[in-house]
Every structure is written in structure tokens, then in C-alpha cells.
Design a protein around this motif. Sequence first.
Motif, PDB file in Angstrom:
ATOM      1  N   HIS A 171      15.337  35.271  18.950  1.00 47.39           N
ATOM      2  CA  HIS A 171      13.832  36.358  18.984  1.00 47.39           C
ATOM      3  C   HIS A 171      12.420  34.822  18.713  1.00 47.39           C
ATOM      4  O   HIS A 171      13.487  34.758  17.475  1.00 47.39           O
ATOM      5  CB  HIS A 171      13.424  37.252  18.531  1.00 47.39           C
ATOM      6  CG  HIS A 171      12.528  37.653  19.176  1.00 47.39           C
ATOM      7  ND1 HIS A 171      11.886  38.300  19.883  1.00 47.39           N
ATOM      8  CD2 HIS A 171      11.449  38.060  17.701  1.00 47.39           C
ATOM      9  CE1 HIS A 171      10.578  38.500  19.336  1.00 47.39           C
ATOM     10  NE2 HIS A 171      10.327  38.512  18.387  1.00 47.39           N
ATOM     11  N   HIS A 173       9.513  34.010  17.126  1.00 46.24           N
ATOM     12  CA  HIS A 173       8.268  34.432  16.403  1.00 46.24           C
ATOM     13  C   HIS A 173       6.839  33.695  16.827  1.00 46.24           C
ATOM     14  O   HIS A 173       6.064  34.769  17.203  1.00 46.24           O
ATOM     15  CB  HIS A 173       8.700  34.910  15.538  1.00 46.24           C
ATOM     16  CG  HIS A 173       9.599  36.013  15.359  1.00 46.24           C
ATOM     17  ND1 HIS A 173       9.641  37.285  14.505  1.00 46.24           N
ATOM     18  CD2 HIS A 173      11.020  36.107  14.556  1.00 46.24           C
ATOM     19  CE1 HIS A 173      10.156  37.861  14.461  1.00 46.24           C
ATOM     20  NE2 HIS A 173      11.239  37.007  14.346  1.00 46.24           N
ATOM     21  N   ALA A 174       7.143  32.727  16.932  1.00 51.21           N
ATOM     22  CA  ALA A 174       6.330  31.780  17.057  1.00 51.21           C
ATOM     23  C   ALA A 174       6.458  30.125  17.634  1.00 51.21           C
ATOM     24  O   ALA A 174       7.881  29.521  17.162  1.00 51.21           O
ATOM     25  CB  ALA A 174       5.315  31.658  15.318  1.00 51.21           C
ATOM     26  N   ASN A 187      14.303  30.174  11.027  1.00 51.38           N
ATOM     27  CA  ASN A 187      13.600  31.607  10.543  1.00 51.38           C
ATOM     28  C   ASN A 187      13.130  31.502   9.767  1.00 51.38           C
ATOM     29  O   ASN A 187      12.875  31.160   8.777  1.00 51.38           O
ATOM     30  CB  ASN A 187      15.411  32.046  10.691  1.00 51.38           C
ATOM     31  CG  ASN A 187      15.936  32.289   8.978  1.00 51.38           C
ATOM     32  OD1 ASN A 187      15.858  31.270   8.977  1.00 51.38           O
ATOM     33  ND2 ASN A 187      17.163  32.520   9.414  1.00 51.38           N
ATOM     34  N   PRO A 188      12.613  33.205   9.381  1.00 48.74           N
ATOM     35  CA  PRO A 188      11.724  33.815   8.275  1.00 48.74           C
ATOM     36  C   PRO A 188      12.254  32.902   7.462  1.00 48.74           C
ATOM     37  O   PRO A 188      11.388  32.937   5.984  1.00 48.74           O
ATOM     38  CB  PRO A 188      11.580  34.695   8.565  1.00 48.74           C
ATOM     39  CG  PRO A 188      11.380  35.274   9.904  1.00 48.74           C
ATOM     40  CD  PRO A 188      13.017  33.842  10.612  1.00 48.74           C
ATOM     41  N   ILE A 217      12.493  30.921  14.460  1.00 42.91           N
ATOM     42  CA  ILE A 217      13.186  31.648  15.794  1.00 42.91           C
ATOM     43  C   ILE A 217      13.885  32.519  15.361  1.00 42.91           C
ATOM     44  O   ILE A 217      14.310  31.830  13.850  1.00 42.91           O
ATOM     45  CB  ILE A 217      13.766  30.883  16.702  1.00 42.91           C
ATOM     46  CG1 ILE A 217      12.960  30.295  17.633  1.00 42.91           C
ATOM     47  CG2 ILE A 217      14.686  31.469  18.014  1.00 42.91           C
ATOM     48  CD1 ILE A 217      13.641  29.032  18.837  1.00 42.91           C
ATOM     49  N   GLU A 218      14.896  33.902  15.339  1.00 42.92           N
ATOM     50  CA  GLU A 218      15.286  35.036  14.252  1.00 42.92           C
ATOM     51  C   GLU A 218      16.140  34.752  15.541  1.00 42.92           C
ATOM     52  O   GLU A 218      16.514  35.706  16.530  1.00 42.92           O
ATOM     53  CB  GLU A 218      14.986  34.924  13.688  1.00 42.92           C
ATOM     54  CG  GLU A 218      15.775  36.395  12.876  1.00 42.92           C
ATOM     55  CD  GLU A 218      15.272  37.791  12.803  1.00 42.92           C
ATOM     56  OE1 GLU A 218      13.907  37.813  11.553  1.00 42.92           O
ATOM     57  OE2 GLU A 218      14.950  39.286  13.559  1.00 42.92           O
ATOM     58  N   GLU A 375      17.256  42.537   6.141  1.00 41.11           N
ATOM     59  CA  GLU A 375      16.929  40.897   5.446  1.00 41.11           C
ATOM     60  C   GLU A 375      17.669  40.400   3.601  1.00 41.11           C
ATOM     61  O   GLU A 375      18.026  39.307   4.050  1.00 41.11           O
ATOM     62  CB  GLU A 375      15.947  40.692   5.099  1.00 41.11           C
ATOM     63  CG  GLU A 375      15.325  39.044   5.189  1.00 41.11           C
ATOM     64  CD  GLU A 375      13.624  38.508   5.586  1.00 41.11           C
ATOM     65  OE1 GLU A 375      13.264  38.353   5.468  1.00 41.11           O
ATOM     66  OE2 GLU A 375      13.132  40.218   6.498  1.00 41.11           O
ATOM     67  N   ARG A 381      20.641  42.084  11.415  1.00 40.09           N
ATOM     68  CA  ARG A 381      19.685  43.256  12.014  1.00 40.09           C
ATOM     69  C   ARG A 381      20.624  44.074  12.629  1.00 40.09           C
ATOM     70  O   ARG A 381      21.979  43.935  13.147  1.00 40.09           O
ATOM     71  CB  ARG A 381      18.659  42.669  13.342  1.00 40.09           C
ATOM     72  CG  ARG A 381      18.003  41.693  13.317  1.00 40.09           C
ATOM     73  CD  ARG A 381      16.739  42.273  12.074  1.00 40.09           C
ATOM     74  NE  ARG A 381      15.842  41.484  12.281  1.00 40.09           N
ATOM     75  CZ  ARG A 381      14.749  41.998  11.074  1.00 40.09           C
ATOM     76  NH1 ARG A 381      14.911  42.313  10.320  1.00 40.09           N
ATOM     77  NH2 ARG A 381      13.938  40.337  10.314  1.00 40.09           N
TER      78      ARG A 381
END
Length: 916
Positions: A171, A173-174, A187-188, A217-218, A375, A381
Motif C-alpha cells: 500500500h 502511503h506517499a 515503510n513508515p 510504501i507498506e 506495528e 497487519r
Amino acid sequence: MSEQGRPRFGKARTAEFVGSWRAALRIARREARRARGRTALVLSMIILPVLALTFVAVSVDMSRLTADERLDRQLAAADAELRLVSRAGPITQSGNGDHWNVAVENDDETTEVPRPPSTQEIAALLPEGSHVLPVVRWLPITTWDDDQDHMHELTASVVDLTDPLGRGLAHIHAGRAPVGADEIAVNPAARRKLGVALGDQVNASNGRQSWTVVGVIEAPDQLSPAAILHPAGVPPGAVEIDPVFLVDLPGPITTDLFRHLNDHGVVVTTRTPAPPTEYDAAWRGGIGAREELSLGVLIGGLGLLEVVLLVGPAFAVGVRRRRRELALVAVAGGDATQLRRVVLADGVVLGAVGALLGIALGIGLAVAGRPLMEEFVFQHRFGGYRFWPAALVVIGLVAVLAGVLAALTPAWMAARQDVVAGLANRRTPPVHSRRWLIVGLLLAAGGAAVAALGAVVSSDSVTLAGLLVGELGLVFATPTLVGLVARVGRFLPLVPRMALRDASRNRSSAAPAISAVMAAVAGSVALGLLLVSEQARDEERFRPSLPDRSVLVSVDGAPGDHSPPTLAEITEPAREHLHARAIAPLMSAGCVRLPDNCLITATLPPERACPWRSDRTLSEAEQLQARADPRCQGRPDDYFGLTFRVAVDDGSALPILTGAGPDQVAAATAVLRAGGAVLTDPRYVVDGRVELQVLRHLDEERQEQVRTLEVSGHALHHDLDMKWLLLSPAAADRLGLVTRHTGWAIGSDSVPEQEQQMRFNSAIRALGPLGVEISDSHYRSGTLAGLLLLAGVSAVVTVGATASATGLAAAEGRADLSTLAAVGASPRVRRLLSLCQAGVIAVLGSALGIVAGLGAAMIILLSSNQRYVDTWPIEPPYPVIVPWITLGVLVAVPLVAMVGAALFTRSRLPVERRMD
């Protein structure tokens, strides 16, 4: 009685039973509302464990993906995922592709060097028109932070997310997905760890590549710090990991295609299960699952017992305060059974209310804390919102059972109380039987025997069952022990004597609190002793790879690809950051031809080799013979010869590599300068001579001897895990080897700390792709955190049990305190009495727990050591080491509980009128 009368009799008994319980439950509900303080105490002790268990159960259930959820994440838009696991022959697989078995082993003499499968190789096995996308998961990469001079380790996925098959794998995110060799997405978690934003640079630790962050991106299965690379952006020299292949087929996958792919060693994962094979019928879990279930049940039993012991005093005090009410029930015609039901109904009501509130709060907390659990705990997830109804029902029933068991002893006492004394609201002296002491001692001895048996047979569930039985025995024996200790009160001052008298007189409330403290302390002490003993055994078995003050710097990559830094280039950072006192060149030896297929070693004389192999099953007689054989006393990897790390040296690097003393260094240097060899295993040197040999690998099992040479030899004695074979330049020339300068050996004045190593790594990054080796002896993890955690848990239980029992005793003894005040006792007496009452519970419980914990741990350790007495390979026994840190905390906890009880107790009370 006629056939017609029996049903009416049965209905009458049922109606009487239901009516009696209905009345008892109404009384319990009224009592819960009236005694709100005691009700809140009991509910809090039931709600907290129920809330914790519910939180864990709901979180675990949400974390476990269903088959459809797992396949959606694994396949995204693809029809199937393919994984090549064997080129040797066909394989059989489970229906979901999680397990497989290679049907034919590769016995070719010239085994092909394993290589990752290519996209073309997989596409050739598929129908025409299929689309294949390679995916590499969990590729380890290291990056370098220039601002902090720090290296970061990440896991990366290598995939082209712009491909239609890859778009559903992550996914965004930005930003966007990487599309070139110089782009990366993080990823974050990785963004926070690296401190980067879109457009920033991320540098590889090898200093030869950097990427631009183009997206956040995650991937749902990788919430730990991770990155996504384009296939062209994999750093050179990265570990080769076999890819999996997502495929889009022109039609549905058929049984024939399944068989065709399995015949070529390919495991297939698809939404349509694979056709059944013999493997599905043969593969079963079972034993491990049963062991885990047994452990879970026993751990739950220990937790249930702890809750019962903590809640029990509240019910006991409640029965004593309701003695007149219960006597009125008896006068109105209630028998002993109905009296027991009235008290047991308290446990049912409070257990049910506590279960409902705890489950509701646990579900709410699990839903609210889901992002954090995803997390930071599970690191992936979750699936859908699921609440595991079966587990919640079991948790609720266990909570009700805990309430009933906690009220069981008070109910039995209520049914035996004197009715006349109860109507007058007078206390009747309890009758204590020594048979409970005998039963308790027998159970404790039996539990110790069962725990010892579990340690001998290596069964955690049997050991835990023995500990549970032993703990029950100590609980049964505690009331009698309280009575024996109370006899010491005659020699004490007034207030301590009163505290011991109250504890003895109110054993039904004091004994469970003391047992709760004892159980918590015993568990902490036993686990602490086991942790410390296991750490000491691991330290005895551990051998560091290098001396503590040695650092090796070598060139990464294949021999000859890169040159090491010069002496001047390495000297400045080594002295500045490592405080280097000596720097010597690190020279390697290799074959002129086939350098990767060459082994340089020494010959172990047959008469010095252990005749038994540790990888084969030996009889008891053979194991005893092996234990008595002096050739078989070392570690298993030393029995049959070693794979040495080979270096060419004239004696300059020898003290840095081996950590040998001055005398040994002088003798070894003389041998090297005379054209000999130095080894770190004395078995290879016979009469000052050693035979060297050069071998060529034929396959994984066989080697071919190319050349041998006998030279003078010297053996060094050290305890390093790395075994060195140091060749003189002359010996290397006589063996026909080529010598290469591959790095530097650095001797430091002190043990390099991690911060020093980081600064040194930063300083040498510009010198080329270099690897740094350092001793791992000071990176071993200790048990301090575990010991403090155990001590903290037992401290919480000790303070909680002491506080609740002291508060209940104070509430029940309010009339006695009023009498003391009336006869002129000082206001400080109340504080001192509370302090002494807390001391009786905390000190006695802690003392019994320390003795029980040490005894249980010693039984387990001594029984475990019996397994190694007659077995081979020889394993060091577990030493018995007292966990002084845990004991120190536990000794201080009773003092804290006593001081707290005194501080939170009012010194003045209004004088009350005594009615009895």
C-alpha cells in the motif's frame, strides 16, 4: 414409590435446588451492593487477569489470518505463486504449499552449484501466454547514516510494483514505487529509523551505492523497518535469496499443471488447493501442539490458583462479618448445604460480573490498541475483526470458577459455625486439624518428585505439573505453619504479638494471602535461579571468535576484486578510534586454480581422533566408553577434525589473531620463521611435526587430496571458537599456494566499545568495501532484565496481597482498635499494628516463597544434570547459582509493604460502642 410419584419427587428436588440457588443469588447480589468496598476489591482482582487474557486472546485471533486473507496478501492479483525447491527430481507438497518433500535426492558426483532460478526457467514450465513476476522477500541490506556515523540493518523486498501483478502487494502511503536502480521505497518504520523523507538519499554500507527515497510504501506482512527495491537496485554483493514467482495464467490451473510443476521441483501456492497427495496424509503436527496445550493448561492453572489465593481473604472476612445473617438463615430452617450455597453464590455473582466487565474491557482495549499491537508486537497487519468466542467463553467460565473456588473454604466454614454464637455475633474459635499439614507435606513431596521426573525426561509440562502440585501442598500446609509461627508471639512486645494472634485466629483470610505471596515469590526465585544457572552454563560453553582486543579488517568480495587499504590509510583511524597498539598485515592463502573449490587444512592423526561420531545413535555402553576416552572429551565439532581459518604469517599477526602470551608467541614465531606452521589445536602436532594437505571439493561429502607436506609445527592453547592454521611463507610456497594481502589485523589497548566500532566503520568507508570483525564476547545478553522483571512481578503481587489482607484485617479489627483507644493506647498503635500485620503476611510469605523457590529450582537443576552423567557428547552440568539480584529485591519488598501499610493507615479512630 410408584412410577407416577418418581417424576414428581424429581421435580420437587429440582424446584428446591433452583429455588435455593435463586435465593442465594439474590442474597449475594444484595451483599455485593451493601459491602461495596469488599466487592470492588474482589472485582478488581478478577477483572484484571480476565482483561489481560481477553486482550491477548482477541489480539491473537485477529492476528491469525484466514486462508483467504493469507492468499490475498501472498498472491495479490496473481493466479499462483511458484517456488523452485529442487532440481534433483519431483516433489510432493501439501495442499496449501506450506510444506513439501523432495522425492529424490541428488546423488550426482558433480553436484551443480546452486543458483537462483530465472524467470525464463519458470516461464518455460507454464502454458503459453503466462506472465511471470519474480519477487524476493526478506533480503537483508545494510545502510549507513553519515550524520550519526551509524549502520542500520533492514529487510528489503525486491519487486517491480509497477507490474500489474505487483500492484496489490503493498500500500502506497506517499510518493510512488521505485522504477530504477537508484530508487528505494521505505515503510513508515524504516522512515522513522533512518530519519528520511521523500527525496532524501539512503546510502548502502558498502559505500558503492545510494538510493533516492521516492515513496513510503507498506507491505502488510512487513511492519518492521523494511524497504522495497526495484530488481535493478539490488546492491552488489548482497546475499542471494531464491525468489518466488507470481504468475498470471491464460486459463485456470489444472491438476495436470500441478503435477507437471511438482515433477519439476516447483511448489505451487494457489487459491485452489493442490490435488491431494500421500504427503497430506503423512504430514501431521500433533505432538508439539499437545505439549503446548498442556503447558497452556498448567500455566492457566497456576494463574487460577494465584487469583483464588488473592480473592480468598475477602470472602473469608465477608463470612465472618455476616455470621449473624448466616445464623438467621440456619434458624429459619436452612441446612448446611443451603448455607454453603449462600456463600458460594457470592463467588458466582462476583465471578460472573468480573468476567463480563473484564471481557468487555479486554475487547475494547484490544480493538483500541490494534494499531499498536500490529506495528510493535506482531509486526504485521491483522485480518478482520474477530473475537474468538470459544476462548472468551472459557475465560469467563474460568473467572466464575475462580470466584467459586475462592469462596469454597469460607462456605465450608460457614456451614460449620455455631448457630447460637452466630446469633450473638460472637466469634467461635476455629478448629484446626493437623491432617492438612500432613496432606500438604505429602503433596509437596509428590510435586517435587514429579518435577524432578519432568526434568529428567525433558518434559516442560510434567515439570510444571509437579510444581503446581507442590504449590498446592504448600498452600494446604500454610495455615498450620501460621499457627506454629504465632506461638513465637508470646516472646514479642504487645503490638507484634497482637498481629501474630490475629493472623493465627483469622487463618482463613491470612493463610491465602500468605500463600499468594509465597507462590509469586517462589515462582520468581525459581525462574531467576534457572535463568542465572543457564547463563552461567552458556558462558562456560561459549567461546569467542577473536580475542577481546583484536579487530580484523578485510576486503569484501571475491579474491582479487578489490585491494585493501595501505598501512598509512588504516593506521590513522585505527589509532584514533580503536587506540591501536599494533597493526599487522592479514595474508590469506589459496589455490592457484579453483580458488573457491580449495581447502587447506592439516591431517589429524587417526590415533588422536575420537572413534565415535556424535551424529549417530550410540548405545549406553558406547556412550560410557566415549566418555572415558580422552580423545572424546572436547566439543562435538572438535572430534573429527576441523575446518581451519588459514592465514600466512611470519609472526607479526600471530598475537593479534590468537591472543597468545609472550612466551607462546616467541616459540610460535620461531617455528614460522623456520618455515613451519602454527595451529591452535595440539592434537595435530606429533613430535613437533604437522602434516599439511590441500584438498579439492568433489561434492558436499567428498574431497580429493591434491598435495601434502610435512613441516615443523607448534600448537597454541586457547579457548577461541575460531581455529587458526598459520602458515609460514615458505610452507605456503612449498604447497603451491598463492598468497594475497586481504586486510589488516589490529590489536587494541582496550576492548572496543560499540560506539568506537561505529566511528571506526565510518572512518574507513571511503577506503573501499571492507568488512570488520570484532570479538563477540562482550555482546552476549545478560539476565539482568529478566531477573528484574521477575522480581517486579512478585513485588506487585506481594504488595497487593499484603495491602488487601491488611486492609481487610483492619476493617474486621476496628472494634478491637476502638477498645485499645478506650483503654488509653497511643494513636500510633494503630499504625504500628498495621505495619506488623503487613509484616506477618509479607515476611512470612516471602520467606516461604524464597525457600520453596530455591528448593524447586535445585530439584530441577540436579535432576536435569542427571541426564548428562552417562551421556555423550559431554555436556557441562547446570551450576546452582543463587539469583542475588532477585533475592535482594524480594527481601526489600516486605519492608516497602510494611512502610506503606503504616503510612496509609489512620492513627486516630472514633471510639465505638461494643455490642458484644
